[in-house]
Design an enzyme around this catalytic site. Sequence first.
Site, PDB file in Angstrom:
ATOM      1  N   ASP A 145       0.918  -1.090   0.015  1.00  0.00           N
ATOM      2  CA  ASP A 145       0.086  -0.002   0.037  1.00  0.00           C
ATOM      3  C   ASP A 145       0.962   1.468  -0.110  1.00  0.00           C
ATOM      4  OD1 ASP A 145      -1.718   1.972   0.345  1.00  0.00           O
ATOM      5  OD2 ASP A 145      -2.549   1.080   2.110  1.00  0.00           O
ATOM      6  N   TRP A 167       6.156  -3.866   7.976  1.00  0.00           N
ATOM      7  CA  TRP A 167       5.024  -4.959   8.015  1.00  0.00           C
ATOM      8  C   TRP A 167       5.254  -6.035   7.242  1.00  0.00           C
ATOM      9  CZ3 TRP A 167       4.066  -1.015   4.243  1.00  0.00           C
ATOM     10  CH2 TRP A 167       3.606  -1.413   3.014  1.00  0.00           C
ATOM     11  N   ASP A 193       9.559   0.423   4.484  1.00  0.00           N
ATOM     12  CA  ASP A 193       9.365   1.685   3.686  1.00  0.00           C
ATOM     13  C   ASP A 193      10.633   2.665   3.690  1.00  0.00           C
ATOM     14  OD1 ASP A 193       6.711   1.569   3.588  1.00  0.00           O
ATOM     15  OD2 ASP A 193       6.096   2.621   5.400  1.00  0.00           O
ATOM     16  N   TRP A 197       5.287   3.054   8.316  1.00  0.00           N
ATOM     17  CA  TRP A 197       6.434   1.981   8.798  1.00  0.00           C
ATOM     18  C   TRP A 197       7.841   2.824   8.608  1.00  0.00           C
ATOM     19  CZ3 TRP A 197       5.609  -1.406  11.882  1.00  0.00           C
ATOM     20  CH2 TRP A 197       4.410  -2.058  12.385  1.00  0.00           C
ATOM     21  N   TYR A 223       7.241   9.669   4.698  1.00  0.00           N
ATOM     22  CA  TYR A 223       7.235   8.410   3.882  1.00  0.00           C
ATOM     23  C   TYR A 223       7.643   8.772   2.412  1.00  0.00           C
ATOM     24  CZ  TYR A 223       5.343   4.908   0.891  1.00  0.00           C
ATOM     25  OH  TYR A 223       5.112   3.907  -0.019  1.00  0.00           O
ATOM     26  N   THR A 239       8.124   2.057  -0.927  1.00  0.00           N
ATOM     27  CA  THR A 239       8.016   1.001  -0.205  1.00  0.00           C
ATOM     28  C   THR A 239       8.960  -0.201  -1.247  1.00  0.00           C
ATOM     29  OG1 THR A 239       6.024   1.541   0.798  1.00  0.00           O
ATOM     30  CG2 THR A 239       6.781  -0.834   0.726  1.00  0.00           C
TER      31      THR A 239
END
Lengths: 382, 173
Positions: free
Chosen positions: B76, B101, B120, B152, B161, B164
């Site tokens: 995501d 995660w 991330d 994360w 952020y 990812t």
Amino acid sequence: MRTNRISVQSALGLSLLVLGLNSARADLPAGTVGQTVLPFPPEAHRAFIIDVEFDSFVVGRVTVVDPDQKRVLGMVPTGFAAPSTLSHDRKTLYSADIWYSRGTRGTRTDVLTAWDSSTLSPAWEVPLPNKRAESLTQRYSLNASGDDKFIYVYNFTPSTSVTVVDTQAKAVAGEIAIPGCVLNYPIGNRRFASLCGDGSLQVVTLNDEGKETARSRTPFFDPNAEKLVERAINVGETYYFTTTLGTVRPVDFSGDAPKILPSWSLVSDEEKKAGWAPGGWQLMAASPKLDRLYVLMHDAHEPMKWEDPSTLIWAFDLKTHKKIATLEAPVPVWSMQATGDDKPLLLGVDVEGGLQIFDLKTNKLSGSMPKVAKTATQVMSY
Amino acid sequence: MKLLDLLFERSTRRVADTTSRRKLLSRMGSLMVAGAALPLLLPLDRTSKALAAEPAQAGDPGDPNSCDYWRYCSIDGFLCSCCGGSATSCPPGTEASQVSWIGTCRNPADGKDYIISYNDCCGKQSCAQCACTRNDSEEPAYRPFNNNDVNWCLAAKSHIYHCTVSVIRGVAI
């Protein structure tokens, strides 16, 4: 020559015309720069759209709107992925901000900012421990106690805790560890609940100094059997949770211990077979005056759709649990909020950054405010 | 960019297997009950080694620049492969967070389910390229290590952020 003469005559005529108009009107007075202040108390439907601006995701905003007039009333600038909440006395909007001294880097400062709801300016602030949870904002990460004395800030480092801020002393009263549990669901003046990984509800009781005096655990659901969406909605001290397949699990927190109320289903057996299930971010809203629950629903459900937006909103009577209406938005809605007054509106932020506005007396769309946000995660109202 | 595009870009293929995923997630849930600090001890701190450039391999099919790529089954966010990095490497000047995660994705080439950590890359604002949300094995917030709504970047110097990466951590049992 002939052409020139006509041009001169035309220009002369136009000038006379302009002069004539000028002489008929007085000059407009010179102006000064004003300063708009929003009225207090706020209009019943005033709404606050939390926008995390995910395509930049360094600062966010809360856009204040009047959904009846479909007007933007102002804006509150917030920090990185900042949760916000409203005081019950309607005088304050709180945001739990994270700022970096160099924008995207440098020294981190976490701060609870108290914004005056009329001037939309900071009234005061309290520095917070640098632990505030960072996620797409959700309803139960920042909340006020029923009497507005305390603000509960959810922390995730990934250890979980709640920072309690005393709004009278304007200081941090303490930090309460909630290991294995997440979020804060406010209860009355001195309690908050959290949802735990073992399927229990934890309730922490505070004293007037904001210190913990009691803690309890109550079994609630089986996390190995179902997924319970943490983004519940409450009417008073009854909270309504739904599973990803549409089993509603209500909890009454008004007594000394949480009372798990009988569960019921959003979907009939036939609807379940067709794959109807709830989905969205703040996927449920409730109108306390109409005693109704509103849920974003989609068909052909698959597990990964549990946070998907939808154009369809089902309305349920909270007493009979019967579906009484289907509301349809022109654009898929992701998060909802119903106003608390007796002529309630349902406000839904859509995936194109618009606000969809429904009159809940008629369950009809009364209008939209397109492109009022970038990445709206929640709507708040009174 | 529309939120629909930004947050709900989806794969057309579904490769994750529910049954074995359940087993893994049950174990993760048991760990969570013991205390929120415990999952910090999970073996997710090998990011820097894992982020060494990985050559294309037989048995690892698909396009890492596409949301359809099998490893992205629970992602995501923005794909680092579109942001100057790769499926497993952070873009220049961004820092990988050592805490992440995880999801479980089935590799269509060998039919095995792999544990994937979604680390991330942090310290610059959103890359805003190749948004991809699949949520195939996502769990609610009370199982935070299977939840991708959390930022994360928790173990990076700056928590802002950027994108990812998706790193294989082992075969799910």
